[in-house]
Design a protein around this motif. Structure first.
Motif, PDB file in Angstrom:
ATOM      1  N   GLY A  35      48.522  40.180  62.459  1.00 31.13           N
ATOM      2  CA  GLY A  35      47.186  39.562  62.516  1.00 31.13           C
ATOM      3  C   GLY A  35      46.439  39.904  63.786  1.00 31.13           C
ATOM      4  O   GLY A  35      45.517  39.177  64.165  1.00 31.13           O
ATOM      5  N   THR A  36      46.799  40.994  64.456  1.00 34.17           N
ATOM      6  CA  THR A  36      46.119  41.364  65.706  1.00 34.17           C
ATOM      7  C   THR A  36      44.678  41.812  65.434  1.00 34.17           C
ATOM      8  O   THR A  36      43.741  41.357  66.084  1.00 34.17           O
ATOM      9  CB  THR A  36      46.884  42.501  66.423  1.00 34.17           C
ATOM     10  N   THR A  37      44.499  42.699  64.468  1.00 34.34           N
ATOM     11  CA  THR A  37      43.137  43.190  64.162  1.00 34.34           C
ATOM     12  C   THR A  37      42.460  42.192  63.234  1.00 34.34           C
ATOM     13  O   THR A  37      42.990  41.863  62.169  1.00 34.34           O
ATOM     14  CB  THR A  37      43.191  44.578  63.493  1.00 34.34           C
ATOM     15  N   ARG A  38      41.291  41.713  63.671  1.00 39.05           N
ATOM     16  CA  ARG A  38      40.596  40.709  62.856  1.00 39.05           C
ATOM     17  C   ARG A  38      39.320  41.256  62.233  1.00 39.05           C
ATOM     18  O   ARG A  38      38.867  40.817  61.204  1.00 39.05           O
ATOM     19  CB  ARG A  38      40.214  39.518  63.738  1.00 39.05           C
ATOM     20  N   ASP A  39      38.719  42.225  62.930  1.00 37.08           N
ATOM     21  CA  ASP A  39      37.425  42.735  62.461  1.00 37.08           C
ATOM     22  C   ASP A  39      37.548  44.227  62.193  1.00 37.08           C
ATOM     23  O   ASP A  39      38.587  44.820  62.473  1.00 37.08           O
ATOM     24  CB  ASP A  39      36.370  42.486  63.561  1.00 37.08           C
ATOM     25  N   ILE A  40      36.472  44.841  61.728  1.00 38.66           N
ATOM     26  CA  ILE A  40      36.492  46.292  61.491  1.00 38.66           C
ATOM     27  C   ILE A  40      36.273  47.005  62.831  1.00 38.66           C
ATOM     28  O   ILE A  40      35.340  46.696  63.556  1.00 38.66           O
ATOM     29  CB  ILE A  40      35.343  46.713  60.533  1.00 38.66           C
ATOM     30  N   ILE A  41      37.132  47.951  63.136  1.00 42.41           N
ATOM     31  CA  ILE A  41      36.943  48.793  64.329  1.00 42.41           C
ATOM     32  C   ILE A  41      36.573  50.179  63.798  1.00 42.41           C
ATOM     33  O   ILE A  41      37.283  50.743  62.967  1.00 42.41           O
ATOM     34  CB  ILE A  41      38.234  48.924  65.168  1.00 42.41           C
ATOM     35  N   GLN A  42      35.437  50.688  64.268  1.00 41.16           N
ATOM     36  CA  GLN A  42      34.912  51.943  63.688  1.00 41.16           C
ATOM     37  C   GLN A  42      34.748  53.018  64.762  1.00 41.16           C
ATOM     38  O   GLN A  42      34.228  52.744  65.838  1.00 41.16           O
ATOM     39  CB  GLN A  42      33.552  51.641  63.056  1.00 41.16           C
ATOM     40  N   THR A  43      35.202  54.213  64.475  1.00 38.75           N
ATOM     41  CA  THR A  43      35.050  55.333  65.414  1.00 38.75           C
ATOM     42  C   THR A  43      34.793  56.618  64.632  1.00 38.75           C
ATOM     43  O   THR A  43      35.357  56.818  63.557  1.00 38.75           O
ATOM     44  CB  THR A  43      36.338  55.516  66.252  1.00 38.75           C
ATOM     45  N   SER A  44      33.913  57.468  65.193  1.00 42.63           N
ATOM     46  CA  SER A  44      33.640  58.757  64.542  1.00 42.63           C
ATOM     47  C   SER A  44      34.471  59.830  65.208  1.00 42.63           C
ATOM     48  O   SER A  44      34.711  59.783  66.404  1.00 42.63           O
ATOM     49  CB  SER A  44      32.160  59.121  64.701  1.00 42.63           C
ATOM     50  N   LEU A  45      34.905  60.787  64.406  1.00 38.63           N
ATOM     51  CA  LEU A  45      35.614  61.917  65.012  1.00 38.63           C
ATOM     52  C   LEU A  45      35.390  63.186  64.209  1.00 38.63           C
ATOM     53  O   LEU A  45      35.088  63.130  63.006  1.00 38.63           O
ATOM     54  CB  LEU A  45      37.106  61.631  65.183  1.00 38.63           C
ATOM     55  N   ASP A  46      35.493  64.307  64.914  1.00 37.58           N
ATOM     56  CA  ASP A  46      35.375  65.611  64.278  1.00 37.58           C
ATOM     57  C   ASP A  46      36.791  66.028  63.906  1.00 37.58           C
ATOM     58  O   ASP A  46      37.588  66.394  64.752  1.00 37.58           O
ATOM     59  CB  ASP A  46      34.757  66.592  65.299  1.00 37.58           C
ATOM     60  N   PHE A  47      37.116  65.948  62.617  1.00 34.49           N
ATOM     61  CA  PHE A  47      38.461  66.254  62.156  1.00 34.49           C
ATOM     62  C   PHE A  47      38.458  67.618  61.478  1.00 34.49           C
ATOM     63  O   PHE A  47      38.006  67.747  60.339  1.00 34.49           O
ATOM     64  CB  PHE A  47      38.924  65.146  61.194  1.00 34.49           C
ATOM     65  N   HIS A  48      38.884  68.634  62.211  1.00 32.44           N
ATOM     66  CA  HIS A  48      38.888  70.013  61.705  1.00 32.44           C
ATOM     67  C   HIS A  48      37.547  70.397  61.085  1.00 32.44           C
ATOM     68  O   HIS A  48      37.489  70.994  60.008  1.00 32.44           O
ATOM     69  CB  HIS A  48      40.008  70.212  60.681  1.00 32.44           C
ATOM     70  N   GLY A  49      36.476  69.999  61.734  1.00 36.13           N
ATOM     71  CA  GLY A  49      35.141  70.367  61.253  1.00 36.13           C
ATOM     72  C   GLY A  49      34.520  69.339  60.323  1.00 36.13           C
ATOM     73  O   GLY A  49      33.343  69.440  59.989  1.00 36.13           O
ATOM     74  N   TYR A  50      35.289  68.342  59.895  1.00 34.66           N
ATOM     75  CA  TYR A  50      34.736  67.315  59.000  1.00 34.66           C
ATOM     76  C   TYR A  50      34.354  66.067  59.797  1.00 34.66           C
ATOM     77  O   TYR A  50      35.142  65.611  60.635  1.00 34.66           O
ATOM     78  CB  TYR A  50      35.748  66.954  57.896  1.00 34.66           C
TER      79      TYR A  50
END
Ligand SMILES: Nc1nc2c(ncn2[C@@H]2O[C@H](COP(=O)(O)OP(=O)(O)OP(=O)(O)O)[C@@H](O)[C@H]2O)c(=O)[nH]1
Ligand SMILES: [Mg+2]
Length: 489
Positions: free
Chosen positions: A280-295
């Motif tokens: 129950g550590t994560t309670r909310d949405i954590i959002q991050t963008s990343l460049d994954f092999h060009g995607y």
């Protein structure tokens, strides 16, 4: 009575355009800050004044030549203040006559040394030239290119996306659009609609004479039916291009304490989400963008999913948000721990192509119990699709997971489909859906009694396509598109 009040809305718009087009606009086209070069662009009918009044031969002892610049050839010039004649910088100057300039007007570019002070001094000097010189609004150079017919709306959007592209997949998609791939396709569709319209108009105009052959109406209907089917199929297939443009949403889901946040942190390569040994550590949405092999991935870490009487209010809100993230995700990573049998709501079925099951914590069990635990989970949750077994602690299986995710992105969102996408943003989809509705209405009313109505539906369908490229009145969308550009573009 004032002139404007005598004119219709459209005429007023044209008048406004005519006025603003008379101005010569200027702006720095490069990002502010220190750099080797800063480019200042000047576009408009008076742009050549810059050459004559603000530049001279770097050999100062000679009298400045009055010759015009050679089009499209770089000349090394001294840039001076038009009033005081004080030197401001030495620059390469390029001149594009309106026949070749993208804006459809004379265009001068000053390639200055990239310092803030130089750029500021030159912009200030430009404001002294005449009343017709003014700083450009965001996107105004591109707007002039559109108004002079050098670019259509889809190319304008492609150019904006190209400037904003952050990953390889986004760059490829935007470049194709900026160089006219969408424009060609929509023109082809418009042509097909116009052909069908010509047949229907012929029946309306000459139907009672003997000149029109039998079967023309059937021919028109067949053309429209085939176009509608093709458009419908392509609309469905084009979804992946819209997703690449906005970012592929990948939700990480699973029971509490499964190792979701640990996996999330490994994927983004930093401690973006809190990890503890407590469920129950994560309670909310954590959002991050990343460049994954060009995607372009938009990765979402979510609260652990569980059911029961003891789920309290805060936890329940987290679970609801996690389920919402799951329903809007383009891809789901369903994380299940191998060290403890966990019962979770039945949302993770990997039989669909948008879900990948990741069995975690493989380091905590021996290989035999790992295999039997995997088999148990597969039977329990009807997991028939692909799955990976990993330990983020030891690194086992992570390479395979990364490869799998990459293949998944390639097959679902890669630009290797045999056809170029027809839709890259919601605006295109909206007008294409309008067009399809009109074609359906055409088919419903296309008989001898309803032929005039049917012709009207075809006209609306062509207008809907025209709104995508900007070939018909599309004033309401113009402001929205151009204002999202940066100044100097
Ligand atoms: N041994 C081992 N421990 C792991 C692994 N992955 C995660 N853990 C541990 O498992 C515990 C829970 O990890 P989290 O990543 O916080 O789990 P979570 O699924 O995000 O948990 P909630 O946020 O509570 O839903 C932490 O103590 C992690 O260090 C693994 O591969 N091996
Ligand atoms: Mg967590």
């Amino acid at each position: 009575m004032r002139l404007a009040s005598c004119l219709g809305k459209r005429q007023q718009h044209t008048l406004r355009l005519a006025h603003s087009q008379r101005d010569t606009i200027y702006a720095s086209s490069t990002a502010p800050g220190k750099a080797a070069i800063a480019i200042v662009r000047i576009s408009g009918s008076d742009a050549l004044q810059v050459w004559h009044q603000m530049t001279r031969s770097p050999k100062a002892h000679r009298a400045p030549p009055v010759r015009p610049p050679v089009p499209r050839r770089a000349s090394l010039r001294q840039v001076v203040d038009p009033v005081t004649q004080d030197p401001l910088d030495e620059a390469l100057v390029l001149y594009f006559p309106r026949s070749v300039a993208l804006t459809g007007q004379d265009l001068v570019e000053l390639h200055l040394h990239g310092s803030r002070a130089v750029t500021r001094a030159v912009l200030e000097a430009l404001s002294k030239l005449s009343d017709h010189f003014r700083p450009a609004e965001p996107g105004e150079f591109t707007q002039r290119a559109y108004e002079s017919g050098k670019m259509d709306l889809t190319a304008v959007e492609g150019l904006r996306d190209l400037i904003e592209s952050e990953t390889e997949a986004q760059r490829q998609l935007a470049l194709a659009q900026a160089t006219g791939s969408l424009h060609k396709q929509y023109e082809l569709i418009r042509q097909q609609l116009i052909e069908a319209m010509a047949l229907i108009e012929a029946i309306i105009d000459f139907g009672e004479d003997e000149n029109i052959e039998d079967g023309v109406i059937d021919l028109a209907r067949a053309k429209v039916a085939s176009l509608r089917e093709t458009l419908q199929a392509r609309l469905t297939r084009s979804r992946s291009s819209e997703i690449v443009r906005q970012g592929i949403r990948v939700a990480i889901l699973g029971p509490p304490n499964a190792g979701k946040s640990t996996l999330f942190n490994w994927l983004v390569q930093r401690e973006a989400s809190i990890v503890t040994a407590h469920p129950g550590t994560t309670r909310d949405i954590i959002q991050t963008s990343l460049d994954f092999h060009g995607y372009p991935l938009v990765l979402l870490d979510t609260a652990g999913l569980r059911q029961g009487q003891d789920v309290h209010e805060v936890e329940q809100i987290g679970i609801t948000r996690a389920l919402e993230a799951a329903s809007s995700a383009d891809l789901k990573l369903c994380v299940l721990p191998l060290d403890q049998p966990t019962a979770i709501p039945r949302l993770v079925s990997s039989s669909t192509e948008d879900a990948l099951v990741v069995f975690t914590k493989s380091d905590l069990v021996d290989s035999t119990s790992a295999a039997s635990q995997v088999a148990r989970y597969c039977a329990l949750y009807d997991i028939r699709g692909s799955h990976c077994v990993v330990s983020v602690k030891t690194g086992d299986g992570l390479f395979d997971l990364s490869q799998f995710l990459q293949r998944c992105c390639e097959s679902r969102f890669g630009q290797h489909q045999p056809e170029a996408p027809l839709v890259t943003q919601a605006r295109h989809r909206h007008h294409l859906e309008d067009c399809l509705a009109c074609l359906a209405a055409f088919e419903a009313s296309c008989n001898e009694e309803g032929i005039v109505l049917a012709a009207e539906e075809l006209r609306y369908a062509a207008q809907a396509i025209g709104r995508i490229t900007g070939r018909v009145e599309a004033e309401e969308v113009l402001g929205q598109i151009f204002s999202s550009f940066c100044i100097g573009k």
